[in-house]
Design a protein around this motif. Structure first.
Motif, PDB file in Angstrom:
ATOM      1  N   ARG A 100     -22.039  44.271 -31.350  1.00 25.87           N
ATOM      2  CA  ARG A 100     -21.333  43.166 -30.711  1.00 25.87           C
ATOM      3  C   ARG A 100     -20.523  42.450 -31.785  1.00 25.87           C
ATOM      4  N   LEU A 101     -19.192  42.471 -31.650  1.00 28.32           N
ATOM      5  CA  LEU A 101     -18.311  41.824 -32.613  1.00 28.32           C
ATOM      6  C   LEU A 101     -17.652  40.597 -31.982  1.00 28.32           C
ATOM      7  N   THR A 102     -17.432  39.584 -32.801  1.00 28.67           N
ATOM      8  CA  THR A 102     -16.575  38.479 -32.381  1.00 28.67           C
ATOM      9  C   THR A 102     -15.141  38.810 -32.784  1.00 28.67           C
ATOM     10  N   TYR A 103     -14.190  38.094 -32.208  1.00 31.23           N
ATOM     11  CA  TYR A 103     -12.798  38.312 -32.594  1.00 31.23           C
ATOM     12  C   TYR A 103     -12.603  38.041 -34.090  1.00 31.23           C
ATOM     13  N   ARG A 104     -13.275  37.028 -34.607  1.00 28.78           N
ATOM     14  CA  ARG A 104     -13.156  36.723 -36.045  1.00 28.78           C
ATOM     15  C   ARG A 104     -13.611  37.910 -36.884  1.00 28.78           C
ATOM     16  N   GLN A 105     -14.754  38.478 -36.512  1.00 27.30           N
ATOM     17  CA  GLN A 105     -15.280  39.611 -37.281  1.00 27.30           C
ATOM     18  C   GLN A 105     -14.358  40.814 -37.181  1.00 27.30           C
ATOM     19  N   ALA A 106     -13.871  41.092 -35.981  1.00 29.67           N
ATOM     20  CA  ALA A 106     -12.977  42.234 -35.803  1.00 29.67           C
ATOM     21  C   ALA A 106     -11.689  42.043 -36.587  1.00 29.67           C
ATOM     22  N   TYR A 107     -11.154  40.816 -36.584  1.00 29.28           N
ATOM     23  CA  TYR A 107      -9.918  40.544 -37.321  1.00 29.28           C
ATOM     24  C   TYR A 107     -10.129  40.750 -38.817  1.00 29.28           C
ATOM     25  N   ALA A 108     -11.267  40.290 -39.330  1.00 27.08           N
ATOM     26  CA  ALA A 108     -11.564  40.462 -40.762  1.00 27.08           C
ATOM     27  C   ALA A 108     -11.638  41.939 -41.124  1.00 27.08           C
ATOM     28  N   ILE A 109     -12.243  42.750 -40.250  1.00 27.92           N
ATOM     29  CA  ILE A 109     -12.340  44.187 -40.516  1.00 27.92           C
ATOM     30  C   ILE A 109     -10.956  44.829 -40.512  1.00 27.92           C
ATOM     31  N   LEU A 110     -10.099  44.405 -39.583  1.00 26.05           N
ATOM     32  CA  LEU A 110      -8.755  44.980 -39.496  1.00 26.05           C
ATOM     33  C   LEU A 110      -7.881  44.581 -40.681  1.00 26.05           C
ATOM     34  N   GLN A 111      -8.211  43.493 -41.338  1.00 25.77           N
ATOM     35  CA  GLN A 111      -7.421  43.046 -42.484  1.00 25.77           C
ATOM     36  C   GLN A 111      -7.850  43.700 -43.794  1.00 25.77           C
ATOM     37  N   SER A 112      -8.912  44.487 -43.758  1.00 31.64           N
ATOM     38  CA  SER A 112      -9.424  45.134 -44.971  1.00 31.64           C
ATOM     39  C   SER A 112      -9.460  46.647 -44.771  1.00 31.64           C
TER      40      SER A 112
END
Length: 748
Positions: free
Chosen positions: A398-410
């Motif tokens: 279960r991901l939050t949008y914040r977590q998903a965004y951080a993963i996409l930025q790295s």
């Protein structure tokens, strides 16, 4: 047709064939009678007849004439016919009459929409609204057509309310106040422009929020009267503000006992025997991505590259239809509510918590029943194939949008990162293709109101529509479109999400607004020109305001039994499939898709689908208004607390418009507009340059123009009018020189 035959719960339940056949017969009879009435009233030699005379003219016997009366009432309510003097019936256009829902401005004047394409809303001056209130269904007589209205300096026809067909509300919510001689209630809704006199306040105290039942109001020359039927509590008490919104919009706060009993009989876990006939996807790497504060998770995804290029997308949606059966207590209550409502401090769910937060929520590491859409895309993002199935999944993360965004930025460094990056490759391509096909970029940031334990707003947080949001958005759009296309091709009756083409007249009016801001723009009825305009607005100070202006010029999206297309998304086929926990429309679509997958047909007539579509369009509108009302109320409370703070916060602001009385500004970080009144500009006397739309200091020559960036703090909050005034942070009040009066600023 009698009122019992119009009951939606009868139409959506699995009733015996004999009863269904009788309902269908009565509906067919009613439709036939409507057409006969319209044909008769449209004859060139028709003279106005009352109901008895109409019955004779149509050859109706007395037993059937009662049905005629019911049909006439329905037709009048729908605006198909109008009743004039001596209760005689005519076509509205023949008597210069317009029927519709009155929209009142807080200044007192109103507008009445007209159904005919190309006709502007009817303007109704405050003195011509009579005793009608905002939201009432009324009949208005056209008093001046467009030509004579233009001669008087107006750009639209004018009218006068002559009859109220249906009151929008029999109760209002407001604040108890007292004058020298009587008690009265100030409505919370500024569009209800009259205070309501009340007799004894009972247990209510001054300043309390109360619910008032309105009495019959016959004359505009006296204020309406009412009786206090519920005391919500002191206006400043925790939770009373949101409770007032719940009462204002008549939102349910509890589930009936039979609904809870039916929900309680549903197991909290998914037993193995429920897997029968389902595709087992528990070994797939499936994830959910939702807001930080999400309480229910009804969609999950998995994306993988396929050999030879392209992608395989799986969109897995909670199979609510497996638990909520047609005609049951859960189904009837879900239909009644239509959708969940998300208020600042609570959610009013469509389904009980045992389902919405329990067995239907796609929580990680637990088995869940789902309805899946499998889409295969080619290298260019075009859909190669679509498959649908009833499935069982076990979400891996279960991901939050914040977590998903951080993963996409790295750069990806594990399986989760690799899968998300692959997902974004596909989503970004789908997004580019969608805009190439004509979709309009009408994405808006959102402002979350963060509350303390007592429900007081302590922070306004702007949430951007970043890559994590866009990723989920594109996949949900793809699934919705695929399901709509399948149901359409299979001729399965269902509810579609439609957004009809805009009225050219309203686009022309919007074009004038755009030109006033100095933009060069062509024919906005051409989609490419509208897209070009939206691209030119991107990043500009007035982007938010002008995009909202465009939305107001477009028709409102709604539900319909026909696939009429979606103008904003540039899609011919579209429906809502991906949120059955919180929208009844999606539940209806799931049931239709199950008919396809199980090669069976349940008798679903278009009439019942039409009733459902109309009802849930209305509940959606009410929910949207309640949610916006709640956010606006908490924003006002936040700024009210800023007024009381020793060190008030300073905000970025952008000048949207310049008037002779001040600057209309927007605070982009909190998405609210307000006024900097010219009287607060104490460093100089300012004159208004109408040609350049700017204020100019007489001595300093300081200029304020559209697009200027300022730093402001809150100066005044009017809770009743829902307005906020600001002052420029670098201004320091100074005493006026002898002989000067600050009052001259006001209209200088």
């Amino acid at each position: 047709m009698g009122d019992w035959a119009n009951r939606p719960d009868l139409k959506i339940a699995l009733v015996p064939d004999a009863v269904r056949a009788e309902i269908d017969r009565l509906k067919s009879q009613s439709d036939s009678l409507r057409q006969q009435i319209l044909h008769l009233l449209g004859q060139p030699n028709y003279r106005p007849l009352d109901n008895v005379e109409l019955g004779k003219a149509l050859g109706r016997k007395s037993g059937v004439r009662m049905n005629l009366n019911a049909v006439l009432r329905e037709m009048e309510r729908d605006g198909e016919v109008a009743r004039i003097r001596k209760n005689r019936y005519v076509l509205p256009a023949e008597a210069d009459l317009v029927t519709g829902t009155l929209s009142v401005h807080q200044s007192g004047f109103a507008f009445l929409p007209r159904e005919k394409a190309g006709e502007q809303d009817l303007f109704i001056a405050a003195e011509n609204t009579g005793t009608a209130m905002h939201g009432d269904k009324v009949v208005a007589r056209i008093t001046r057509d467009e030509r004579s209205a233009r001669a008087r300096g107006r750009d639209r026809a004018e009218g006068r309310v002559i009859r109220i067909l249906e009151r929008a509300h029999d109760t209002i919510v407001g604040t108890l106040q007292q004058s020298k001689n009587f008690f009265y209630v100030v409505p919370d809704d500024p569009r209800i422009v009259h205070n309501v006199y009340v007799g004894s306040p009972g247990k209510a105290r001054l300043g309390d929020k109360v619910v008032v039942r309105l009495e019959s109001w016959e004359s505009r020359h006296v204020n309406p009267e009412g009786e206090i039927v519920e005391v919500l509590g002191a206006s400043s008490a925790p939770g009373v503000d949101v409770l007032s919104i719940i009462r204002k919009y008549h939102l349910p706060t509890e589930f009936p006992k039979p609904v809870l009993e039916e929900a309680h009989r549903i197991p909290e876990t998914v037993a193995e025997e429920m897997f029968e006939g389902r595709e087992d996807l528990r070994n797939k790497f499936i994830v959910t991505i939702d807001p930080d504060d999400a309480r229910d998770f009804d969609d999950a995804i998995d994306v993988a590259r396929v050999s030879g290029g392209g992608w395989q997308l799986g969109v897995h949606i909670a199979d609510v239809a497996a638990y909520v059966k047609p005609g049951g207590a859960l189904d009837r209550e879900a239909y009644k509510r239509g959708n969940s409502v998300y208020l600042p401090d609570r959610v009013i769910p469509m389904l009980p918590e045992r389902l919405s937060n329990g067995v239907c929520s796609l929580n990680p590491e637990v088995n869940r029943l789902t309805h899946s859409v499998f889409l295969e895309f080619a290298k260019d993002g075009q859909t190669k194939s679509a498959r649908f199935g009833r499935t069982v999944i076990r979400s891996a993360k279960r991901l939050t949008y914040r977590q998903a965004y951080a993963i996409l930025q790295s750069p990806p460094n594990d399986q989760l990162g690799e899968r998300l990056h692959v997902a974004w490759e596909l989503a970004s391509l789908l997004r580019r293709n969608r805009f190439k096909q004509g979709s309009l970029d009408l994405d808006f940031p959102e402002v979350k109101v963060r509350l303390d334990p007592e429900g007081k707003p302590i922070q306004l947080e702007r949430i951007e529509n970043d890559e994590s949001h866009q990723l989920i958005e594109e996949f949900m759009l793809a699934a919705n479109e695929a399901v709509a296309r399948e149901l359409k091709n299979r001729l399965i009756p269902t509810v579609y999400r439609v957004h009809e083409n805009p009225d050219p007249e309203k686009l022309a009016d919007y074009r004038e607004l755009i030109l006033s801001y100095g933009y060069k723009v062509g024919d906005l009825s051409k989609r490419t020109e509208l897209q070009r305009l939206l691209a030119s607005l991107r990043g500009k100070p007035e982007e938010q305001a002008l995009k909202i202006g465009l939305l107001k010029s477009l028709k409102r999206a709604r539900y319909a039994p026909q696939p009429l297309g979606h103008y904003g998304l540039a899609k011919n086929n579209y429906t809502h499939f991906t949120s059955p926990i919180r929208r009844y429309a999606d539940l209806v679509v799931h049931r239709g898709l199950a008919e396809v997958e199980q090669s069976r047909r349940v008798r679903t007539d278009m009439g019942s689908i039409g009733v459902i579509a109309e009802h849930i369009s209305e509940t959606e509108r009410i929910a949207a208004e309640a949610e916006m009302d709640g956010v606006k109320m908490k924003k006002l409370e936040f700024f009210q607390r800023q007024l009381e703070a020793r060190d008030p916060q300073v905000f970025r602001a952008t000048v949207l418009e310049v008037k002779n009385f001040g600057l209309l500004v927007e605070l982009p970080d909190v998405l609210i507009t307000g006024l900097i009144h010219v009287s607060s500009l104490t460093d100089d006397f300012y004159s208004y340059d109408s040609a350049q739309r700017r204020l100019i200091g007489r001595q300093s020559r300081r200029r304020f123009s559209v697009g200027d960036a300022l730093r402001v703090f809150v100066a005044r909050v009017d809770v009743f009018k829902r307005q906020v005034d600001f002052a420029i942070a670098d201004e320091r009040p100074r005493k006026p020189r002898q002989g000067q009066k600050r009052g001259r600023n006001r209209r200088s």
